[in-house]
Scaffold this active site. Sequence first.
Site, mmCIF file in Angstrom:
data_model
loop_
_atom_site.group_PDB
_atom_site.id
_atom_site.type_symbol
_atom_site.label_atom_id
_atom_site.label_comp_id
_atom_site.label_asym_id
_atom_site.label_seq_id
_atom_site.Cartn_x
_atom_site.Cartn_y
_atom_site.Cartn_z
ATOM 1 N N HIS A 172 -8.628 -28.905 40.797
ATOM 2 C CA HIS A 172 -7.546 -28.382 40.690
ATOM 3 C C HIS A 172 -7.722 -26.902 40.101
ATOM 4 C CE1 HIS A 172 -8.806 -29.805 36.858
ATOM 5 N NE2 HIS A 172 -8.252 -28.759 36.217
ATOM 6 N N ASP A 198 -5.784 -24.225 37.636
ATOM 7 C CA ASP A 198 -4.710 -24.524 36.681
ATOM 8 C C ASP A 198 -3.237 -23.945 36.930
ATOM 9 O OD1 ASP A 198 -6.803 -25.493 35.084
ATOM 10 O OD2 ASP A 198 -7.522 -23.513 34.430
ATOM 11 N N HIS A 245 -11.536 -26.363 40.270
ATOM 12 C CA HIS A 245 -12.607 -27.055 39.362
ATOM 13 C C HIS A 245 -12.283 -28.406 39.137
ATOM 14 C CE1 HIS A 245 -9.670 -25.225 36.417
ATOM 15 N NE2 HIS A 245 -9.909 -26.310 35.602
ATOM 16 N N ARG A 304 -9.374 -23.657 25.638
ATOM 17 C CA ARG A 304 -9.133 -22.990 27.069
ATOM 18 C C ARG A 304 -8.216 -22.078 26.530
ATOM 19 N NH1 ARG A 304 -6.364 -25.773 31.831
ATOM 20 N NH2 ARG A 304 -4.425 -24.342 31.216
#
Length: 409
Positions: free
Chosen positions: A193, A195, A342, A357
């Site tokens: 994916h 983000d 990623h 994150r």
Amino acid sequence: MAPVAISEESGNATIGSVAELKKAQANKPTKETQLFNPSFSPTVETENDDYQYAKYKPQFPVVEWEPLTEIEVTDRGHFADPSKTALFSVAQKVKHLTPAIGTELVGIDLRQLTNQQKDELALLVAERGVVFFRDQELSIHEQLDVGRYFGPLHKHASTPIPREPGLEEVHVVYNDAAQRPDASGFSKIELWHSDVTYEVQPPSTTSLKVITGPEYGGDTLWSSGYALYSSLSPGMQAYLEGLTALHSAVAQADGYRAAGLHVRREPVESVHPVVRVHPVTGWKSVYVNPGFTLRILGVPKPESDTILNFLFHQIADNVDFHVRFHWEPNSVAFWDNRIVTHTATFDFWPHTRHALRVTPRGEKPESVEDYERRTGKVAKDRQIEIWKEQGIEIPQSKKGLSRARGYND
């Protein structure tokens, strides 16, 4: 589309049934260790108040957030010195990990970066896709400050935030011994994916710091959208440049609701170009991902399914596009969500893996046509530009001519 739930590093959705989710939630095991699908963010954790980072463990607050509105964003890479002298001069070593993607900077303390060095870091991430640092002592508040320098921060509508108050802009990645991955519940390709690509302005220069991790396992892999574009035939490149695709948060939100969790902002869907142009480099990148891209618009469904399946498998399967990073505590990665996808490996159970994150918002994705109209510049193929810089003649195959190929390793 029937939802299941969502990836631990981004929130990416895996296809499944809401009814099945509700049934599973109602009949979940009561044992301390539960099977889980790693594409499903809601976590069951081991209670351990003595844990050093307990204040950063996940929570799902019941609050309401306003819909995101469009904002003006200017990429800091525009202000960077292309030579990156200020940044590289404070590094003990600059290690490019593969030709296509990934650089590690050794000996830099992220807390000490000047604004000029941050600008050059933004440009380096835009060019290399992802940049790694180890042994970083910066706190989550310092990580947030760096993120805000790159752009206004995104608050996720459904994934967990830390228990500590005031950290709503932090996304928590957390797994421990209480959850054992259930390989029957997902396929590895579904976990790739970029983000929150369903947002009108998806993320730009994103950072993740691992604060607790296994001695081995729990790696993250990134795949370059630049390299994927460069690998295609000129005819396929031109075809994809004219297409748009639908990205959706609906399955993600439904997955959380089916698990009995609150969604803090209503889900959205956005249409983005299949090939976007990075605003700083001017390079073209394929911009679809298995997590959130539902379909290509304006073409028959079988055609959309075939093209997306091909692109998804190139993202996941073509190792020439990949870099793989093994985290250590206090490792930090900055990646450009506009040009890479990623995924994480789930091979570390029963050990704990905990990361934080920070996700700056980027500009609205621009197609090749829109970029060239707005800037008056010609969008470029990254690989061809690198060959030109190296004084290498462009292979005939990139000029549209076919030639025989072999594999001699």
